[in-house]
Design a protein around this motif. Structure first.
Motif, PDB file in Angstrom:
ATOM      1  N   VAL A  69      -9.506  -1.396  -2.630  1.00  0.00           N
ATOM      2  CA  VAL A  69     -10.231  -2.004  -1.529  1.00  0.00           C
ATOM      3  C   VAL A  69      -9.195  -2.666  -0.630  1.00  0.00           C
ATOM      4  O   VAL A  69      -8.283  -3.333  -1.112  1.00  0.00           O
ATOM      5  N   GLU A  70      -9.322  -2.450   0.675  1.00  0.00           N
ATOM      6  CA  GLU A  70      -8.401  -3.061   1.639  1.00  0.00           C
ATOM      7  C   GLU A  70      -9.106  -4.185   2.374  1.00  0.00           C
ATOM      8  O   GLU A  70     -10.185  -3.985   2.957  1.00  0.00           O
ATOM      9  N   CYS A  71      -8.502  -5.366   2.353  1.00  0.00           N
ATOM     10  CA  CYS A  71      -9.055  -6.497   3.093  1.00  0.00           C
ATOM     11  C   CYS A  71      -8.877  -6.219   4.584  1.00  0.00           C
ATOM     12  O   CYS A  71      -7.765  -5.975   5.045  1.00  0.00           O
ATOM     13  N   ASP A  72      -9.982  -6.251   5.299  1.00  0.00           N
ATOM     14  CA  ASP A  72      -9.917  -5.970   6.735  1.00  0.00           C
ATOM     15  C   ASP A  72      -9.445  -7.171   7.550  1.00  0.00           C
ATOM     16  O   ASP A  72      -9.326  -7.096   8.763  1.00  0.00           O
ATOM     17  N   LYS A  73      -9.111  -8.269   6.870  1.00  0.00           N
ATOM     18  CA  LYS A  73      -8.581  -9.446   7.561  1.00  0.00           C
ATOM     19  C   LYS A  73      -7.060  -9.560   7.390  1.00  0.00           C
ATOM     20  O   LYS A  73      -6.337  -9.742   8.354  1.00  0.00           O
ATOM     21  N   CYS A  74      -6.561  -9.438   6.143  1.00  0.00           N
ATOM     22  CA  CYS A  74      -5.133  -9.674   5.894  1.00  0.00           C
ATOM     23  C   CYS A  74      -4.373  -8.428   5.434  1.00  0.00           C
ATOM     24  O   CYS A  74      -3.158  -8.439   5.376  1.00  0.00           O
ATOM     25  N   GLY A  75      -5.083  -7.352   5.077  1.00  0.00           N
ATOM     26  CA  GLY A  75      -4.419  -6.118   4.674  1.00  0.00           C
ATOM     27  C   GLY A  75      -4.085  -6.025   3.199  1.00  0.00           C
ATOM     28  O   GLY A  75      -3.507  -5.029   2.764  1.00  0.00           O
ATOM     29  N   ARG A  76      -4.423  -7.054   2.406  1.00  0.00           N
ATOM     30  CA  ARG A  76      -4.175  -6.962   0.963  1.00  0.00           C
ATOM     31  C   ARG A  76      -4.940  -5.781   0.393  1.00  0.00           C
ATOM     32  O   ARG A  76      -6.023  -5.431   0.865  1.00  0.00           O
ATOM     33  N   LEU A  77      -4.361  -5.181  -0.636  1.00  0.00           N
ATOM     34  CA  LEU A  77      -5.024  -4.094  -1.354  1.00  0.00           C
ATOM     35  C   LEU A  77      -5.393  -4.594  -2.744  1.00  0.00           C
ATOM     36  O   LEU A  77      -4.577  -5.227  -3.423  1.00  0.00           O
ATOM     37  N   TRP A  78      -6.599  -4.302  -3.156  1.00  0.00           N
ATOM     38  CA  TRP A  78      -7.109  -4.679  -4.467  1.00  0.00           C
ATOM     39  C   TRP A  78      -7.394  -3.399  -5.241  1.00  0.00           C
ATOM     40  O   TRP A  78      -8.296  -2.646  -4.883  1.00  0.00           O
ATOM     41  N   PHE A  79      -6.580  -3.128  -6.276  1.00  0.00           N
ATOM     42  CA  PHE A  79      -6.700  -1.895  -7.044  1.00  0.00           C
ATOM     43  C   PHE A  79      -7.514  -2.099  -8.309  1.00  0.00           C
ATOM     44  O   PHE A  79      -7.232  -2.989  -9.099  1.00  0.00           O
ATOM     45  N   PHE A  80      -8.522  -1.263  -8.477  1.00  0.00           N
ATOM     46  CA  PHE A  80      -9.319  -1.227  -9.690  1.00  0.00           C
ATOM     47  C   PHE A  80      -8.814  -0.042 -10.507  1.00  0.00           C
ATOM     48  O   PHE A  80      -9.334   1.066 -10.423  1.00  0.00           O
ATOM     49  N   TRP A  81      -7.772  -0.276 -11.289  1.00  0.00           N
ATOM     50  CA  TRP A  81      -7.138   0.805 -12.046  1.00  0.00           C
ATOM     51  C   TRP A  81      -8.040   1.308 -13.171  1.00  0.00           C
ATOM     52  O   TRP A  81      -7.936   2.459 -13.571  1.00  0.00           O
ATOM     53  N   ASN A  82      -8.922   0.447 -13.684  1.00  0.00           N
ATOM     54  CA  ASN A  82      -9.781   0.828 -14.806  1.00  0.00           C
ATOM     55  C   ASN A  82     -11.250   0.571 -14.494  1.00  0.00           C
ATOM     56  O   ASN A  82     -12.012   0.148 -15.358  1.00  0.00           O
ATOM     57  N   GLY A  83     -11.650   0.823 -13.282  1.00  0.00           N
ATOM     58  CA  GLY A  83     -13.040   0.642 -12.888  1.00  0.00           C
ATOM     59  C   GLY A  83     -13.377  -0.803 -12.565  1.00  0.00           C
ATOM     60  O   GLY A  83     -12.539  -1.698 -12.633  1.00  0.00           O
ATOM     61  N   PHE A  84     -14.635  -1.020 -12.229  1.00  0.00           N
ATOM     62  CA  PHE A  84     -15.091  -2.336 -11.811  1.00  0.00           C
ATOM     63  C   PHE A  84     -15.320  -3.295 -12.981  1.00  0.00           C
ATOM     64  O   PHE A  84     -15.608  -4.462 -12.763  1.00  0.00           O
ATOM     65  N   ASP A  85     -15.203  -2.810 -14.204  1.00  0.00           N
ATOM     66  CA  ASP A  85     -15.408  -3.680 -15.373  1.00  0.00           C
ATOM     67  C   ASP A  85     -14.229  -4.614 -15.619  1.00  0.00           C
ATOM     68  O   ASP A  85     -14.359  -5.596 -16.337  1.00  0.00           O
ATOM     69  N   GLU A  86     -13.073  -4.297 -15.043  1.00  0.00           N
ATOM     70  CA  GLU A  86     -11.889  -5.141 -15.196  1.00  0.00           C
ATOM     71  C   GLU A  86     -11.500  -5.733 -13.843  1.00  0.00           C
ATOM     72  O   GLU A  86     -11.788  -5.157 -12.802  1.00  0.00           O
TER      73      GLU A  86
END
Length: 80
Positions: free
Chosen positions: A51-68
């Motif tokens: 997921v890319e933050c549309d404000k600051c550009g940070r990327l949030w990676f869900f390497w093992n799905g949304f459970d982690e």
């Protein structure tokens, strides 16, 4: 996980379909397992999500799905 709070305090809504801040990807090795006719649902299940933050550009990676919890990646400016 319907929403994600970015470190910059921007709320990322993950409920929208299609979701404008969500990206799906697959490694080259995993993609090579598919041949001929590809079942879209099977391929989707193999994909990782970021997921890319549309404000600051940070990327949030869900390497093992949304459970982690996702891992946060912060863009670094190029110094020339």
């Amino acid at each position: 996980m319907p929403k994600l709070l970015c470190t910059c305090n921007n709320i990322l809504n993950l409920q929208d379909i299609p979701c404008k801040v969500q990206y799906n990807f697959i490694s080259d090795v995993d993609y090579d397992k598919y041949h001929d006719n590809i079942n879209a649902e099977e391929l989707y299940q193999e994909m990782k999500i970021f997921v890319e933050c549309d404000k600051c550009g940070r990327l949030w990676f869900f390497w093992n799905g949304f459970d982690e919890e996702p891992l946060e990646y912060l863009p670094v400016s190029k110094q020339i």
